[in-house]
Design a protein around this motif. Structure first.
Motif, PDB file in Angstrom:
ATOM      1  N   SER A   1      -5.009  23.686   0.696  1.00 11.14           N
ATOM      2  CA  SER A   1      -5.999  22.645   0.969  1.00 11.14           C
ATOM      3  C   SER A   1      -7.080  23.145   1.920  1.00 11.14           C
ATOM      4  CB  SER A   1      -5.334  21.391   1.541  1.00 11.14           C
ATOM      5  OG  SER A   1      -4.809  21.610   2.831  1.00 11.14           O
ATOM      6  N   ALA A   2      -6.794  24.210   2.679  1.00 11.89           N
ATOM      7  CA  ALA A   2      -7.838  24.835   3.488  1.00 11.89           C
ATOM      8  C   ALA A   2      -8.916  25.419   2.577  1.00 11.89           C
ATOM      9  CB  ALA A   2      -7.236  25.933   4.368  1.00 11.89           C
ATOM     10  N   VAL A   3      -8.487  26.011   1.462  1.00 11.90           N
ATOM     11  CA  VAL A   3      -9.443  26.492   0.460  1.00 11.90           C
ATOM     12  C   VAL A   3     -10.197  25.316  -0.137  1.00 11.90           C
ATOM     13  CG1 VAL A   3      -9.717  27.722  -1.721  1.00 11.90           C
ATOM     14  CG2 VAL A   3      -8.016  28.506  -0.061  1.00 11.90           C
ATOM     15  N   TYR A   4      -9.463  24.284  -0.508  1.00 10.58           N
ATOM     16  CA  TYR A   4     -10.071  23.123  -1.157  1.00 10.58           C
ATOM     17  C   TYR A   4     -11.083  22.426  -0.255  1.00 10.58           C
ATOM     18  CZ  TYR A   4     -10.350  18.686  -3.677  1.00 10.58           C
ATOM     19  OH  TYR A   4     -10.799  17.595  -4.358  1.00 10.58           O
ATOM     20  N   ALA A   5     -10.780  22.331   1.033  1.00  5.64           N
ATOM     21  CA  ALA A   5     -11.661  21.621   1.962  1.00  5.64           C
ATOM     22  C   ALA A   5     -13.000  22.305   2.124  1.00  5.64           C
ATOM     23  CB  ALA A   5     -10.975  21.498   3.328  1.00  5.64           C
ATOM     24  N   VAL A   6     -13.015  23.633   2.064  1.00  4.60           N
ATOM     25  CA  VAL A   6     -14.218  24.404   2.394  1.00  4.60           C
ATOM     26  C   VAL A   6     -14.984  24.848   1.156  1.00  4.60           C
ATOM     27  CG1 VAL A   6     -15.023  26.493   3.605  1.00  4.60           C
ATOM     28  CG2 VAL A   6     -13.127  25.164   4.534  1.00  4.60           C
TER      29      VAL A   6
ATOM     30  N   LEU B   1      -4.172  15.756   4.847  1.00  2.00           N
ATOM     31  CA  LEU B   1      -5.373  15.007   5.211  1.00  2.00           C
ATOM     32  C   LEU B   1      -5.818  15.341   6.631  1.00  2.00           C
ATOM     33  CD1 LEU B   1      -7.490  12.808   4.688  1.00  2.00           C
ATOM     34  CD2 LEU B   1      -5.776  11.110   5.411  1.00  2.00           C
ATOM     35  N   LEU B   2      -4.867  15.451   7.552  1.00  2.00           N
ATOM     36  CA  LEU B   2      -5.202  15.781   8.941  1.00  2.00           C
ATOM     37  C   LEU B   2      -5.713  17.213   9.082  1.00  2.00           C
ATOM     38  CD1 LEU B   2      -2.147  14.113  10.731  1.00  2.00           C
ATOM     39  CD2 LEU B   2      -4.482  13.233  10.587  1.00  2.00           C
ATOM     40  N   SER B   3      -5.228  18.111   8.231  1.00  2.00           N
ATOM     41  CA  SER B   3      -5.590  19.521   8.355  1.00  2.00           C
ATOM     42  C   SER B   3      -6.951  19.856   7.759  1.00  2.00           C
ATOM     43  CB  SER B   3      -4.520  20.400   7.695  1.00  2.00           C
ATOM     44  OG  SER B   3      -4.584  20.318   6.288  1.00  2.00           O
ATOM     45  N   GLN B   4      -7.396  19.108   6.756  1.00  2.00           N
ATOM     46  CA  GLN B   4      -8.612  19.491   6.047  1.00  2.00           C
ATOM     47  C   GLN B   4      -9.873  19.483   6.919  1.00  2.00           C
ATOM     48  OE1 GLN B   4      -7.429  18.413   1.406  1.00  2.00           O
ATOM     49  NE2 GLN B   4      -9.420  17.838   2.197  1.00  2.00           N
ATOM     50  N   PRO B   5     -10.120  18.437   7.723  1.00  2.00           N
ATOM     51  CA  PRO B   5     -11.313  18.517   8.581  1.00  2.00           C
ATOM     52  C   PRO B   5     -11.230  19.644   9.606  1.00  2.00           C
ATOM     53  CG  PRO B   5      -9.990  16.554   9.092  1.00  2.00           C
ATOM     54  CD  PRO B   5      -9.459  17.129   7.830  1.00  2.00           C
ATOM     55  N   VAL B   6     -10.020  19.965  10.057  1.00  2.00           N
ATOM     56  CA  VAL B   6      -9.851  21.099  10.975  1.00  2.00           C
ATOM     57  C   VAL B   6     -10.253  22.398  10.278  1.00  2.00           C
ATOM     58  CG1 VAL B   6      -8.200  22.422  12.344  1.00  2.00           C
ATOM     59  CG2 VAL B   6      -8.029  19.924  12.259  1.00  2.00           C
ATOM     60  N   SER B   7      -9.834  22.550   9.017  1.00  2.00           N
ATOM     61  CA  SER B   7     -10.209  23.736   8.242  1.00  2.00           C
ATOM     62  C   SER B   7     -11.719  23.840   8.098  1.00  2.00           C
ATOM     63  CB  SER B   7      -9.552  23.680   6.853  1.00  2.00           C
ATOM     64  OG  SER B   7      -8.151  23.745   6.947  1.00  2.00           O
ATOM     65  N   ALA B   8     -12.367  22.706   7.805  1.00  2.00           N
ATOM     66  CA  ALA B   8     -13.824  22.718   7.636  1.00  2.00           C
ATOM     67  C   ALA B   8     -14.533  23.101   8.926  1.00  2.00           C
ATOM     68  CB  ALA B   8     -14.294  21.349   7.153  1.00  2.00           C
ATOM     69  N   LEU B   9     -14.053  22.596  10.053  1.00  2.00           N
ATOM     70  CA  LEU B   9     -14.664  22.925  11.347  1.00  2.00           C
ATOM     71  C   LEU B   9     -14.469  24.403  11.683  1.00  2.00           C
ATOM     72  CD1 LEU B   9     -13.682  19.762  13.407  1.00  2.00           C
ATOM     73  CD2 LEU B   9     -15.999  20.438  12.735  1.00  2.00           C
ATOM     74  N   LEU B  10     -13.277  24.940  11.396  1.00  2.00           N
ATOM     75  CA  LEU B  10     -13.019  26.360  11.650  1.00  2.00           C
ATOM     76  C   LEU B  10     -13.909  27.243  10.775  1.00  2.00           C
ATOM     77  CD1 LEU B  10      -9.115  26.357  11.926  1.00  2.00           C
ATOM     78  CD2 LEU B  10     -10.761  26.758  13.785  1.00  2.00           C
ATOM     79  N   ALA B  11     -14.066  26.850   9.515  1.00  2.00           N
ATOM     80  CA  ALA B  11     -14.914  27.619   8.607  1.00  2.00           C
ATOM     81  C   ALA B  11     -16.371  27.585   9.057  1.00  2.00           C
ATOM     82  CB  ALA B  11     -14.792  27.071   7.189  1.00  2.00           C
ATOM     83  N   GLN B  12     -16.794  26.429   9.540  1.00  2.00           N
ATOM     84  CA  GLN B  12     -18.172  26.290  10.017  1.00  2.00           C
ATOM     85  C   GLN B  12     -18.410  27.160  11.255  1.00  2.00           C
ATOM     86  OE1 GLN B  12     -20.316  22.355   9.683  1.00  2.00           O
ATOM     87  NE2 GLN B  12     -20.008  22.432  11.883  1.00  2.00           N
ATOM     88  N   ARG B  13     -17.376  27.296  12.076  1.00  2.00           N
ATOM     89  CA  ARG B  13     -17.517  28.065  13.314  1.00  2.00           C
ATOM     90  C   ARG B  13     -17.412  29.565  13.085  1.00  2.00           C
ATOM     91  NH1 ARG B  13     -14.241  27.082  19.040  1.00  2.00           N
ATOM     92  NH2 ARG B  13     -15.158  28.858  20.135  1.00  2.00           N
ATOM     93  N   TYR B  14     -16.457  29.988  12.260  1.00  2.00           N
ATOM     94  CA  TYR B  14     -16.187  31.421  12.121  1.00  2.00           C
ATOM     95  C   TYR B  14     -16.738  32.027  10.836  1.00  2.00           C
ATOM     96  CZ  TYR B  14     -13.028  30.636  16.028  1.00  2.00           C
ATOM     97  OH  TYR B  14     -12.511  30.298  17.264  1.00  2.00           O
TER      98      TYR B  14
END
Length: 439
Positions: free
Chosen positions: A347-352, A290-303
């Protein structure tokens, strides 16, 4: 007099994303409650047998039945969502899920009503599948279509965060009742998590009632662009992104049922661990997810979402090997570390993935397109994963390499789909820009 309007416009995206998150958490609580119960208890209550393997397989078969209903449900709710609105469909799906899950909690077992027990269980499981089949696409669109264009990947990740929250609630509820003695747990304890769904249903409906309809749908409706047959249109004109999106989401869907459903049965049946131990480990893992998923979304949005997802899927191909090595130690800290490695990556895949696939479909068929793609994937990959995992574990007792290879294959399918869908989107963007310039 016009002061409230900017405020409303500013807060509505956050409100929509929050409602999508909470509503999806309630729906996935119900779904994961069934998944956890299928691994722990439903086989004994509804499919009693002297052979534990057969009881478990029968229980996981009913788990799969719910997935069979999901593609058809996704098409039906996608059609209605593209014709009459996203919000209305989300209220219907939540109501159906709450009724089905509460009904399972009240259902007598095989010892009481015989063959009618598994029959009614299957029917209620199908109703669960119908509900969640229409839920995901609508929740993703309510969050993303309310969001500012530059932040859609991040806002579309909010419904995805509902999945780990639902799992946390489900694991907590089963952790509490699993402390009962075996007879009490089998007789009535396992029912309590299902009955709690009714309270969550009321909360979810109340929250969703306060969100406005998607502005993109309202704009489409105002411009008389609503199609009479959006499902037929998307299948005719957008079958390629449907296939690629279904492939892309494979590990994000099937991976969770591997780590959070099959793994429970695997470690308790083949490694002799206690239910409480694996539930405690999964609880910690899910908090980290749960803590990692918003981080993944922010990284995907940036890069860039394509680049981020490509790396996430590739790394996910490698993670099952250290996961099984660490789980085999039966040390709680090592188990948490191993499962977390796999879960955080998938979950990084799932989040984005929701924000990644949504732009591949025009607004007029978007609910239908993403729902069909996602639900076909969950039926083929998600629903069969616990069954395939159980068969591999039984066939290769004492060996985890076949299970790890299975996980790698699921990740590889996602990697191929992500690369293909990314190229498809890149090819469509110049066409859309030219069309907008012409208009």
């Amino acid at each position: 007099m016009s002061t409230p309007q900017p405020s409303t416009a500013t807060h509505q995206p956050v409100r929509a994303a929050t409602a999508a998150f909470i509503g999806t958490a309630v729906e996935f609580y119900d779904y994961y409650t069934y998944a956890t119960a299928a691994a722990l208890v439903l086989g004994e209550v509804f499919f009693p047998s002297s052979n534990h393997f057969l009881s478990t397989m029968a229980s996981f078969a009913t788990f799969f039945v719910g997935f069979i209903a999901r593609p058809l449900s996704g098409a039906v709710f996608g059609h209605l969502g593209d014709r009459i609105g996203r919000k209305k469909m989300l209220l219907v799906t939540m109501f159906l899920m709450g009724i089905a899950t509460t009904g399972i909690g009240l259902l007598p077992g095989y010892a009481t009503i015989g063959i009618w027990a598994p029959i009614l269980l299957v029917l209620l499981r199908v109703l669960q599948g119908i509900a969640v089949g229409g839920e995901w696409g609508g929740a993703v669109l309510m969050a993303s279509e309310h969001a500012p264009k530059a932040k859609r990947v991040f806002f579309a990740s909010f419904p995805q965060m509902g999945s780990p929250v639902g799992l946390i609630l489900s694991l907590l509820s089963f952790r509490l009742v699993s402390s009962l003695d075996h007879e009490s747990f089998i007789t009535w304890g396992w029912r309590l998590p299902f009955l709690a769904s009714f309270v969550l249903l009321l909360v979810g409906v109340a929250i969703r009632m306060g969100v406005k309809e998607s502005p993109e749908f309202e704009r489409m409706k105002k411009n008389n662009e609503v199609l009479k047959n959006p499902v037929g249109e998307v299948l005719r004109t957008a079958w390629r992104p449907i296939v690629l999106a279904a492939m892309a989401t494979t590990i994000g869907s099937a991976g969770f049922f591997f780590t959070n459903t099959f793994m429970i049965s695997y470690v308790t049946t083949y490694l002799g661990m206690s239910k409480a131990l694996i539930l405690d480990c999964l609880f910690v893992v899910t908090i980290l997810q749960l803590l990692s998923q918003p981080v993944s979304a922010l990284l995907a949005q940036r890069y860039g979402d394509t680049r981020f997802l490509t790396w996430a899927a590739f790394i996910s191909m490698l993670t099952p090997y250290p996961m099984f090595l660490l789980v085999s130690t039966q040390n709680p800290v090592a188990m948490v570390a191993g499962i977390t490695l796999a879960v955080v990556t998938l979950s990084a895949v799932y989040a984005v993935i929701a924000g990644f696939m949504t732009p591949a479909f025009p607004t007029r068929v978007r609910y239908s397109g993403i729902s069909i793609a996602y639900q076909v994937c969950t039926m083929i990959a998600g629903g069969t994963t616990p069954l395939i995992g159980t068969m591999l574990a039984e066939r290769y007792k004492g060996e985890w390499l076949p299970l790890a290879l299975f996980f790698t294959v699921l990740s590889a399918i996602s990697l191929i789909g992500i690369i293909g869908l990314g190229r498809y989107r890149d090819g469509k963007q110049p066409e859309e820009s030219a069309a907008l310039a012409t208009n």
